[in-house]
Design a protein around this motif. Structure first.
Motif, PDB file in Angstrom:
ATOM      1  N   TYR A   1       0.812  -1.211   0.000  1.00 25.34           N
ATOM      2  CA  TYR A   1       0.000   0.000   0.000  1.00 25.34           C
ATOM      3  C   TYR A   1       0.847   1.263   0.000  1.00 25.34           C
ATOM      4  N   LYS A   2       1.891   1.264   0.823  1.00 26.67           N
ATOM      5  CA  LYS A   2       2.714   2.470   0.939  1.00 26.67           C
ATOM      6  C   LYS A   2       3.382   2.812  -0.385  1.00 26.67           C
TER       7      LYS A   2
ATOM      8  N   LEU B   1      -6.681   8.493  -7.860  1.00 22.62           N
ATOM      9  CA  LEU B   1      -5.970   7.256  -7.538  1.00 22.62           C
ATOM     10  C   LEU B   1      -5.386   7.314  -6.134  1.00 22.62           C
ATOM     11  N   THR B   2      -4.866   8.477  -5.760  1.00 21.33           N
ATOM     12  CA  THR B   2      -4.315   8.641  -4.419  1.00 21.33           C
ATOM     13  C   THR B   2      -5.407   8.518  -3.360  1.00 21.33           C
ATOM     14  N   LEU B   3      -6.552   9.164  -3.599  1.00 22.54           N
ATOM     15  CA  LEU B   3      -7.657   9.112  -2.641  1.00 22.54           C
ATOM     16  C   LEU B   3      -8.216   7.697  -2.497  1.00 22.54           C
ATOM     17  N   CYS B   4      -8.390   7.005  -3.623  1.00 18.05           N
ATOM     18  CA  CYS B   4      -8.916   5.636  -3.573  1.00 18.05           C
ATOM     19  C   CYS B   4      -7.930   4.684  -2.898  1.00 18.05           C
TER      20      CYS B   4
ATOM     21  N   MET C   1      -8.447   2.297   0.566  1.00 17.62           N
ATOM     22  CA  MET C   1      -8.076   0.894   0.723  1.00 17.62           C
ATOM     23  C   MET C   1      -7.033   0.717   1.832  1.00 17.62           C
ATOM     24  N   PHE C   2      -6.132   1.692   1.931  1.00 14.88           N
ATOM     25  CA  PHE C   2      -5.083   1.646   2.953  1.00 14.88           C
ATOM     26  C   PHE C   2      -5.697   1.718   4.349  1.00 14.88           C
TER      27      PHE C   2
ATOM     28  N   ALA D   1     -12.804  -2.246  -1.045  1.00 15.73           N
ATOM     29  CA  ALA D   1     -11.859  -2.324   0.069  1.00 15.73           C
ATOM     30  C   ALA D   1     -12.418  -3.175   1.206  1.00 15.73           C
ATOM     31  N   ARG D   2     -13.717  -3.069   1.435  1.00 17.25           N
ATOM     32  CA  ARG D   2     -14.343  -3.818   2.526  1.00 17.25           C
ATOM     33  C   ARG D   2     -14.528  -5.295   2.199  1.00 17.25           C
ATOM     34  N   TYR D   3     -14.461  -5.654   0.924  1.00 13.19           N
ATOM     35  CA  TYR D   3     -14.666  -7.046   0.519  1.00 13.19           C
ATOM     36  C   TYR D   3     -13.698  -7.976   1.239  1.00 13.19           C
TER      37      TYR D   3
END
Length: 403
Positions: free
Chosen positions: A109-110, A174-177, A181-182, A251-253
């Motif tokens: 993620y980072k 893309l950064t926000l999404c 997820m992060f 992300a919650r999946y």
């Protein structure tokens, strides 16, 4: 014949459905490498990224055509709409591709977050350079001073026929999404331990707040309630607001899947092993496809409601020709209704497998570098040419008015 051994036909049944010997379907939390299905989508994260970058390059060209359509020549409107149609798909393809690299161990993620944020800020600085170096400099030559040039550009965006803003930096999205997820899935190693993890999860409100502020600014600018500075444009989001909710669902999946595993007495190691199976890869693709259909329907209904609201409060003449079209275009300019276009992604997603990897990682590095280079070339040449034509057109109008 050894009764402890299954026949070849039985093994095939277990491998492909998967089912037990009694014909009952195996629950997903009981799937292992031994009873995994054989189907594995032919498209990997790399193919999604290549498709995404190609669509993004075309969408950037569509943005340039959109400027021509708004300020110089209306004949560019149709090609602009067609090319920009791929913008939403490109963001989704790139994000899912990046998420797949995290799931299959090819990234984290980072790293994904830093890459997207770095490119986003790079495009911000590049747009400032293009604006000051070419638009303002050329405008200064036409209108006497650089300040006059900035004023002309501001007046152009303030016109009633103008959308009032430009949103083009998809790496903000893309950064926000990725942040969503992060904050939903990442397990902090040092801080936010124990019950404090809820504080870390609540940080997901930051990207949502950014999305809401950006949407409000776009609505106010497009209805000419406020005049946005050109320097704010690179920070505006480009994705439809509803698709942002879609990626929260994605992300919650994995978080929900993990919880179900643990409830059934499985270990975290069992869950990690399941993530590597073809069964979960296909299950995830099906889940994505159904969610896209669900949120596309929600977005369509929201677009209808927002259009009706805008027609009610805008004061437009409802009897005038083209009023409905103007209202629909306005709502779509805010990003409402654009999630519907993501339905095209469904066949691609059913052919996608996040578990599929490649040995040569150099191509993974070459793909984004090539994509960024192509986008820079499109914007440099396209915006420079637009600046020349825009200022030439403005000068002609000014000369005609003085004459």
């Amino acid at each position: 014949m050894d009764e402890n051994k299954t026949t070849e036909a039985e093994e095939k049944t277990v491998e492909n459905t998967p089912k037990t010997k009694k014909g009952k379907k195996v629950k997903f939390y009981d799937i292992t490498a031994e009873n995994d299905i054989t189907y594995k989508g032919p498209l990997s994260y790399r193919y999604l990224k290549i498709i995404g970058w190609a669509l993004l390059a075309l969408a950037c060209l569509g943005t340039v055509f959109g400027l021509y359509s708004s300020y110089i020549d209306k004949s560019y409107e149709l090609p602009s709409r067609i090319l920009k149609y791929g913008k939403e798909l490109s963001v989704s393809m790139l994000l899912i591709g990046a998420f797949a690299t995290v799931l299959n161990g090819r990234g984290d993620y980072k790293r994904v977050l830093m890459t997207n944020a770095s490119i986003a800020m790079g495009l911000v600085l590049f747009s400032y350079f293009m604006y000051e170096r070419y638009i303002v400099t050329l405008g200064g030559a036409f209108f006497g001073t650089r300040e006059n040039a900035r004023e002309v550009v501001g007046l152009a965006f303030a016109e009633e026929s103008s959308q009032g803003f430009m949103s083009f930096n998809i790496f903000i999205d893309l950064t926000l999404c990725t942040l969503v997820m992060f904050f939903v899935n990442y397990q902090p190693k040092k801080y936010f331990q124990g019950k404090k993890i809820i504080l870390f999860r609540m940080l997901v409100l930051i990207p949502f707040a950014y999305e809401i502020v950006s949407l409000v600014l776009k609505i106010l600018a497009s209805t000419h309630k406020i005049s946005l500075s050109v320097y704010i444009f690179p920070f505006l989001t480009t994705k439809p607001p509803v698709s942002f909710l879609l990626f929260l669902s994605i992300a919650r999946y994995f978080k929900k899947t993990e919880k179900k595993f643990l409830k059934k007495g499985k270990t975290h190691e069992d869950y990690e092993a399941y993530l590597e199976t073809n069964h979960n890869s296909l299950r995830f693709s099906k889940y994505l496809s159904l969610k896209i259909l669900k949120y596309a329907l929600i977005d369509m209904i929201l677009a209808i409601i927002m259009t009706a609201v805008y027609l009610t409060v805008s004061g437009l003449d409802l009897e005038a020709e083209g009023t409905n079209e103007k209202a629909i275009d306005m709502v779509f300019a805010w990003g409402i209704g654009e999630t519907v276009g993501m339905i095209i992604m469904i066949p691609v997603l059913l052919l996608f497998s996040y578990t599929k990897t490649h040995k040569n990682r150099l191509l993974d590095i070459a793909v984004p570098i090539t994509g960024v280079a192509v986008i820079i070339l499109i914007y440099m040449d396209g915006l420079f040419q637009f600046g020349c034509d825009f200022l030439r057109t403005a000068a002609d109008k000014l000369t005609s008015s003085l004459g």
